[in-house]
Design a protein around this motif. Structure first.
Motif, PDB file in Angstrom:
ATOM      1  N   LYS A  34     -42.794  28.274 -17.603  1.00  0.00           N
ATOM      2  CA  LYS A  34     -42.453  27.283 -18.621  1.00  0.00           C
ATOM      3  C   LYS A  34     -42.525  25.916 -17.946  1.00  0.00           C
ATOM      4  N   THR A  35     -42.960  24.907 -18.682  1.00  0.00           N
ATOM      5  CA  THR A  35     -43.028  23.549 -18.144  1.00  0.00           C
ATOM      6  C   THR A  35     -42.155  22.626 -18.982  1.00  0.00           C
ATOM      7  N   LEU A  54     -47.715  26.606 -28.525  1.00  0.00           N
ATOM      8  CA  LEU A  54     -46.927  26.706 -27.297  1.00  0.00           C
ATOM      9  C   LEU A  54     -45.546  26.075 -27.472  1.00  0.00           C
ATOM     10  N   MET A  55     -45.487  24.940 -28.165  1.00  0.00           N
ATOM     11  CA  MET A  55     -44.194  24.298 -28.425  1.00  0.00           C
ATOM     12  C   MET A  55     -43.310  25.207 -29.276  1.00  0.00           C
ATOM     13  N   ALA A  60     -42.283  24.439 -23.667  1.00  0.00           N
ATOM     14  CA  ALA A  60     -42.003  23.103 -23.132  1.00  0.00           C
ATOM     15  C   ALA A  60     -41.036  22.377 -24.062  1.00  0.00           C
ATOM     16  N   LYS A  61     -40.452  21.274 -23.553  1.00  0.00           N
ATOM     17  CA  LYS A  61     -39.504  20.469 -24.332  1.00  0.00           C
ATOM     18  C   LYS A  61     -40.198  19.486 -25.264  1.00  0.00           C
ATOM     19  N   GLY A 116     -39.369  11.383 -17.149  1.00  0.00           N
ATOM     20  CA  GLY A 116     -38.861  12.007 -15.927  1.00  0.00           C
ATOM     21  C   GLY A 116     -39.299  13.450 -15.752  1.00  0.00           C
ATOM     22  N   TYR A 117     -40.425  13.819 -16.335  1.00  0.00           N
ATOM     23  CA  TYR A 117     -40.908  15.198 -16.241  1.00  0.00           C
ATOM     24  C   TYR A 117     -41.673  15.416 -14.934  1.00  0.00           C
ATOM     25  N   THR A 118     -41.533  16.631 -14.404  1.00  0.00           N
ATOM     26  CA  THR A 118     -42.213  16.978 -13.153  1.00  0.00           C
ATOM     27  C   THR A 118     -43.123  18.201 -13.295  1.00  0.00           C
ATOM     28  N   SER A 119     -43.293  18.664 -14.527  1.00  0.00           N
ATOM     29  CA  SER A 119     -44.209  19.784 -14.762  1.00  0.00           C
ATOM     30  C   SER A 119     -44.839  19.644 -16.135  1.00  0.00           C
ATOM     31  N   LEU A 120     -46.110  20.053 -16.218  1.00  0.00           N
ATOM     32  CA  LEU A 120     -46.797  19.980 -17.503  1.00  0.00           C
ATOM     33  C   LEU A 120     -47.788  21.109 -17.653  1.00  0.00           C
TER      34      LEU A 120
END
Length: 178
Positions: A34-35, A54-55, A60-61, A116-120
């Motif tokens: 999950k990202t 996917l959402m 993901a958020k 501030g995300y670190t994964s996608l």
């Protein structure tokens, strides 16, 4: 000697194209991590739909649709895709600053930093993924995790040929720092 070198380079180019054509990216595995974010690059069928799917599955958020036409609204997309109005309102951002793959990556970098995300999870067509992932890895901080998630297509020979050449030229320009 020059003819041999030219023939060798032509052979490498042809083999590279063949390899490029038969090793197109695939959708991410069902158990892919999950990202925090999904970035969908516009420009091909099924990409936005894949991102929304996917959402809806909670992968993901938040999602950025990079390269959206400035005249397109979330309501336009809800009508086109059908349903999911609540998901679009809360969790989808339309980015209209980018016009090509390179600027998609730059737009995504600004958006990821803002949140501030670190994964996608990167969503684009299978034939486009190699160059898109290269651009994103080049533009983003090395600590950012990228999960490629390609939309399967049936690209024609000219699409593959054009994309292969774009990929080679971009790699060359980065390598030469142009």
């Amino acid at each position: 000697m020059i003819a041999r070198a030219a023939a060798f380079l032509l052979l490498l180019y042809g083999l590279g194209f063949a390899l490029f054509s038969v090793t197109l990216a695939a959708p991410a595995e069902a158990d892919a991590p999950k990202t925090q974010a999904i970035v969908v690059i516009t420009g091909g069928p099924g990409r936005i739909e894949r991102g929304i799917e996917l959402m809806a599955k909670g992968k993901a958020k938040r999602m950025l649709i990079a390269g959206a036409d400035p005249s397109v609204t979330k309501d336009d997309l809800v009508r086109r895709i059908g349903g999911k109005r609540k998901l679009f309102r809360c969790c989808v951002d339309l980015g209209s600053e980018s016009v090509d793959t390179r600027s998609n990556a730059e737009e995504a970098r600004r958006w990821l930093t803002k949140h501030g995300y670190t994964s996608l999870r990167l969503v684009t067509s299978d034939w486009h993924m190699r160059r898109a992932e290269y651009e994103f890895r080049h533009a983003l901080d090395k600590k950012i995790v990228i999960v490629p998630d390609a939309v399967r297509t049936e690209p024609g020979l000219m699409t593959l040929f054009a994309e292969y050449n774009k990929y080679l030229l971009r790699r060359l320009s980065v390598g030469l720092d142009i």
